[in-house]
Design a protein around this motif. Structure first.
Motif, PDB file in Angstrom:
ATOM      1  N   ASP A  65      53.694  77.591  11.437  1.00  0.00           N
ATOM      2  CA  ASP A  65      52.187  77.590  11.254  1.00  0.00           C
ATOM      3  C   ASP A  65      51.923  76.132  10.930  1.00  0.00           C
ATOM      4  OD1 ASP A  65      51.591  80.290  11.098  1.00  0.00           O
ATOM      5  OD2 ASP A  65      52.892  80.500   9.469  1.00  0.00           O
ATOM      6  N   GLU A  66      52.642  75.278  10.201  1.00  0.00           N
ATOM      7  CA  GLU A  66      52.299  74.119   9.972  1.00  0.00           C
ATOM      8  C   GLU A  66      52.155  72.973  10.949  1.00  0.00           C
ATOM      9  OE1 GLU A  66      54.149  70.124   7.747  1.00  0.00           O
ATOM     10  OE2 GLU A  66      54.762  72.173   6.958  1.00  0.00           O
ATOM     11  N   GLU A  67      53.022  73.240  12.064  1.00  0.00           N
ATOM     12  CA  GLU A  67      52.936  72.543  13.415  1.00  0.00           C
ATOM     13  C   GLU A  67      51.795  73.161  14.092  1.00  0.00           C
ATOM     14  OE1 GLU A  67      55.700  71.953  17.461  1.00  0.00           O
ATOM     15  OE2 GLU A  67      56.449  73.198  15.905  1.00  0.00           O
ATOM     16  N   ARG A  68      51.441  74.325  14.164  1.00  0.00           N
ATOM     17  CA  ARG A  68      50.379  74.622  14.884  1.00  0.00           C
ATOM     18  C   ARG A  68      49.169  73.990  14.346  1.00  0.00           C
ATOM     19  NH1 ARG A  68      46.699  78.674  13.216  1.00  0.00           N
ATOM     20  NH2 ARG A  68      48.314  79.412  11.621  1.00  0.00           N
ATOM     21  N   ARG A  70      48.802  71.292  12.693  1.00  0.00           N
ATOM     22  CA  ARG A  70      48.701  69.824  13.126  1.00  0.00           C
ATOM     23  C   ARG A  70      48.335  69.636  14.150  1.00  0.00           C
ATOM     24  NH1 ARG A  70      51.136  66.589   9.045  1.00  0.00           N
ATOM     25  NH2 ARG A  70      52.344  67.475   7.384  1.00  0.00           N
ATOM     26  N   LYS A  71      48.722  70.605  15.400  1.00  0.00           N
ATOM     27  CA  LYS A  71      48.261  70.330  16.636  1.00  0.00           C
ATOM     28  C   LYS A  71      46.551  70.312  16.913  1.00  0.00           C
ATOM     29  CE  LYS A  71      52.440  71.811  19.076  1.00  0.00           C
ATOM     30  NZ  LYS A  71      52.970  72.864  19.707  1.00  0.00           N
ATOM     31  N   LEU A  72      45.900  70.891  15.979  1.00  0.00           N
ATOM     32  CA  LEU A  72      44.617  71.070  15.821  1.00  0.00           C
ATOM     33  C   LEU A  72      43.866  69.627  15.569  1.00  0.00           C
ATOM     34  CD1 LEU A  72      43.846  74.444  13.950  1.00  0.00           C
ATOM     35  CD2 LEU A  72      43.889  73.828  16.464  1.00  0.00           C
ATOM     36  N   GLY A  73      44.644  68.673  15.119  1.00  0.00           N
ATOM     37  CA  GLY A  73      44.162  67.310  14.685  1.00  0.00           C
ATOM     38  C   GLY A  73      44.051  67.239  13.301  1.00  0.00           C
ATOM     39  N   ALA A  74      44.509  68.075  12.565  1.00  0.00           N
ATOM     40  CA  ALA A  74      44.457  68.012  10.957  1.00  0.00           C
ATOM     41  C   ALA A  74      45.902  67.669  10.268  1.00  0.00           C
ATOM     42  CB  ALA A  74      43.902  69.392  10.345  1.00  0.00           C
TER      43      ALA A  74
END
Length: 237
Positions: A65-68, A70-74
């Motif tokens: 979930d954390e990786e997902r 972070r991929k949004l740019g946050a």
């Protein structure tokens, strides 16, 4: 003799990434004082770069979930505050009271209730009369949350605080279950009032409400303090 009200210094820290904001809190919370009456109270006001934060109850959020997210740019941070996952970002007023509760009322429950009343009063002064608390955490307008609350207390010194949505891009919240509450939404001051409300617009009203509800005197940072804050920010960014 009249009771002297606690003094709180408001620090307008501007826009910081979450890590810098966290370290700024730590700088002010770890004061070397022998008596609580000597503790210098602060109210740190800022906006964050996009970040998802999780409190002490992670409720199943994994490394995937954390990786997902972070991929949004946050960015993504696990913290020691209360509450579940939420979002902070541009257009949201983040306020971190660094206060010693023995100068106010030595109770975390009182503190959270007083923060809630402060946000409700802020909304009322801005023209939103129906902001309220519910069984769920935070401040709500109908079934939409306008302000998240997550705090931490250690030896009566508070950290973390509130995130009041002024003109936040609500699309960021679509990728999580905000604060772990299913089936409810998120809103902003701008959406509720029908016109743009910036963080700068909201700060003055928030400070007035904070002083009134917490029964304290709020002063703006002096030029000397502004210089000190700039040095601290330079060292933590």
């Amino acid at each position: 003799m009249p009771t002297v009200q606690p003094l709180v210094t408001a620090i307008r820290a501007g826009r910081l990434n979450y890590e810098a904001g966290l370290r700024l809190q730590q700088q002010f919370a770890k004061q070397n004082v022998k008596q609580y009456a000597e503790f210098r109270n602060y109210l740190l006001l800022m906006e964050h770069d996009p970040v998802y934060t999780i409190g002490i109850r992670t409720k199943g959020y994994t490394a995937e979930d954390e990786e997902r997210l972070r991929k949004l740019g946050a960015d993504f941070h696990r913290t020691d505050r209360g509450g579940l996952i939420t979002f902070h970002g541009p257009g949201q007023l983040v306020a971190y009271p660094i206060i010693h509760l023995r100068q106010f009322t030595p109770s975390i429950r009182w503190y959270v209730n007083t923060l809630e009343r402060t946000i409700i009063e802020t909304c009322r002064r801005l023209g939103i009369a129906n902001a309220t608390t519910t069984a769920d955490t935070g401040i709500w307008i109908g079934d939409k949350k306008i302000c998240a609350i997550g705090v931490h207390g250690s030896r009566y010194v508070t950290t973390h605080g509130i995130g009041l949505n002024c003109s936040t891009d609500l699309k960021w919240f679509e990728h999580i279950v905000p604060c772990g509450i299913e089936g409810k939404g998120v809103t902003t001051l701008s959406e509720q009032l029908g016109h743009q409300v910036t963080v700068s617009d909201a700060i003055a009203t928030f400070l007035q409400s904070f002083a009134s509800v917490f029964k304290c005197d709020v002063q703006e940072q002096t030029d000397k303090e502004s210089s000190q804050i700039s040095n601290i920010k330079t060292n933590v960014i």
